[in-house]
Scaffold this motif. Structure first.
Motif, PDB file in Angstrom:
ATOM      1  N   GLU A 114       0.848  -1.189   0.000  1.00 44.84           N
ATOM      2  CA  GLU A 114       0.000   0.000   0.000  1.00 44.84           C
ATOM      3  C   GLU A 114       0.887   1.245   0.000  1.00 44.84           C
ATOM      4  O   GLU A 114       0.596   2.234  -0.675  1.00 44.84           O
ATOM      5  N   GLY A 115       1.992   1.165   0.734  1.00 42.92           N
ATOM      6  CA  GLY A 115       2.951   2.263   0.730  1.00 42.92           C
ATOM      7  C   GLY A 115       3.443   2.530  -0.686  1.00 42.92           C
ATOM      8  O   GLY A 115       3.399   3.663  -1.171  1.00 42.92           O
ATOM      9  N   HIS A 116       3.887   1.472  -1.372  1.00 37.71           N
ATOM     10  CA  HIS A 116       4.357   1.635  -2.761  1.00 37.71           C
ATOM     11  C   HIS A 116       3.243   2.192  -3.651  1.00 37.71           C
ATOM     12  O   HIS A 116       3.465   3.094  -4.456  1.00 37.71           O
ATOM     13  N   LEU A 117       2.039   1.611  -3.513  1.00 37.95           N
ATOM     14  CA  LEU A 117       0.894   1.996  -4.365  1.00 37.95           C
ATOM     15  C   LEU A 117       0.577   3.478  -4.278  1.00 37.95           C
ATOM     16  O   LEU A 117       0.246   4.109  -5.272  1.00 37.95           O
ATOM     17  N   LEU A 118       0.649   4.010  -3.062  1.00 41.47           N
ATOM     18  CA  LEU A 118       0.248   5.393  -2.855  1.00 41.47           C
ATOM     19  C   LEU A 118       1.397   6.379  -3.038  1.00 41.47           C
ATOM     20  O   LEU A 118       1.174   7.587  -3.108  1.00 41.47           O
ATOM     21  N   SER A 119       2.638   5.855  -3.158  1.00 41.42           N
ATOM     22  CA  SER A 119       3.798   6.761  -3.200  1.00 41.42           C
ATOM     23  C   SER A 119       3.794   7.760  -4.373  1.00 41.42           C
ATOM     24  O   SER A 119       4.298   8.873  -4.204  1.00 41.42           O
ATOM     25  N   PRO A 120       3.206   7.436  -5.543  1.00 38.75           N
ATOM     26  CA  PRO A 120       3.182   8.460  -6.604  1.00 38.75           C
ATOM     27  C   PRO A 120       2.346   9.691  -6.222  1.00 38.75           C
ATOM     28  O   PRO A 120       2.516  10.760  -6.792  1.00 38.75           O
TER      29      PRO A 120
END
Ligand code: KG4
Ligand code: ZN
Length: 341
Positions: A114-120
């Motif tokens: 979820e961290g990666h997913l939202l990072s953009p």
């Protein structure tokens, strides 16, 4: 509203301070253990856990100093609860929960992906919900439909190796060290694209599944056959053939996911999202197929604490968080990506 983000799921210790009221990342610091694990050709879990323990306190001090904030201003501690290496996760979780407990603050466990997913969304040109996300890291290759914070639908994923894993294994085969993704990508830049052609696994399967384990075997077989025939092999040509094959498959599946979902935005996250060839090819396909592509800032592509603090901020704002205080806690080395809370 200061949130400390703690990431220790694998071989990077990441700490960050995010100001949720101002909507701003104040500071982040990452220590990569890559050099330590290189001698073993991969991550040694026990060494990873011990190194996280060594780095957590100094890196926490560092982000507070860089942000010019005091620990008394901290309001929440967010940490990666899973998925990842059990011991590594425990090091970060114990630290985060202990710190929160000592300061009388809530602690929030965050799903690493979820961290990666939202990072953009942390970048200067963020996407808007809903979007399709391609998660390409050392452990995962997944396409997701992201409706809003906490609402993710898995559209397809790898049946075997992750794209980053395939990069690392092929790099090892070519003697490029660990993790070989960036080195392999750099080498491919000078390779001849017409010299070898590798298969594009599952490119025409008509679904959004992937398979990358056959590619490293294909490289291995190619090396064996060419050496037997006494033909001169250039590592840069092999690297180029490999990268072109992976990129072709990833781009084709992303375009299919966009087409099937009816959405117009694609978000790319995870370590392999830093890959130049992939970015070039996706940008080109987006232009011709009429969708937009979004990437995290390059330094936030690989594992970091900023994405963990940020995911916690979004969850808090959406009222979708389970915070804990008290002494008991758990980590989730395996965790269903479609059910991150
Ligand atoms: O997201 P990440 O930092 O950690 C995981 O959660 O796995 O991703 C690490 C992976 C490694 O496999 C690494 O080789 C790959 O991302 N990677 C790259 C590049 N930078 C990192 N692969 C290809 N090209 C790159 N430039
Ligand atoms: Zn990651």
């Amino acid at each position: 509203m200061l949130i400390l983000g703690v990431e220790t799921s694998c071989d990077e210790t990441g700490l960050a301070l995010y100001d949720a009221a101002a909507g701003r990342l104040l500071a982040h610091a990452v220590h990569s253990q890559a050099a330590m694990h290189e001698a073993y050709g991969g991550v040694v879990p026990e060494l990873a856990s011990r190194d996280h323990l060594r780095r957590l306190v100094p890196l926490t001090r560092e982000v507070f100093a860089r942000a010019e904030r005091g620990i008394e201003e901290l309001r929440t501690v967010a940490y990666t609860e899973g998925p990842g290496l059990a011991g590594a996760l425990l090091a970060g979780a114990a630290f985060a929960r202990g710190l929160a407990h000592a300061l009388g603050l809530p602690a929030i466990g965050i799903h690493h992906l979820e961290g990666h997913l939202l990072s953009p969304l942390l970048s200067s040109r963020p996407p808007r919900f809903p979007f399709v996300a391609l998660l390409v890291s050392g452990g995962h290759t997944q396409l997701m439909r992201v409706r809003e914070v906490g609402r993710y639908e898995l559209l397809g994923e790898t049946q075997d190796d992750a794209a980053g894993e395939a990069f690392d294994k092929t790099a090892k085969l070519l003697g490029l060290g660990y993790p070989g993704g960036p080195a392999l990508s750099k080498l491919a830049e000078s390779g001849d694209p017409a010299r070898h052609r590798l298969p594009r696994p599952m490119i025409a399967s008509g679904d959004l599944e992937f398979s990358f384990s056959g590619l490293k075997t294909a490289v291995f077989t190619l090396v064996k056959n060419e050496s037997r025939a006494n033909r001169n092999l250039r590592p840069q040509d092999l690297a180029r053939a490999f990268v072109d094959a992976v990129v072709d498959v990833l781009v084709a599946k992303c375009a299919l996911a966009i087409e099937r979902s009816g959405l117009t935005q694609l978000v790319v996250a995870g370590g392999v999202g830093a890959n130049k060839q992939l970015r070039r090819a996706l940008d080109e396909r987006a232009r011709t197929s009429g969708f937009d592509v979004f990437y995290p800032e390059p330094e936030l592509c690989t594992d970091n604490g900023a994405m963990i603090a940020f995911a916690a901020a979004l969850r808090l704002r959406a009222g979708k968080h389970q915070s804990g205080s008290g002494a008991g806690f758990t980590v989730r080395p395996r965790w269903d990506p479609a059910a991150p809370a």
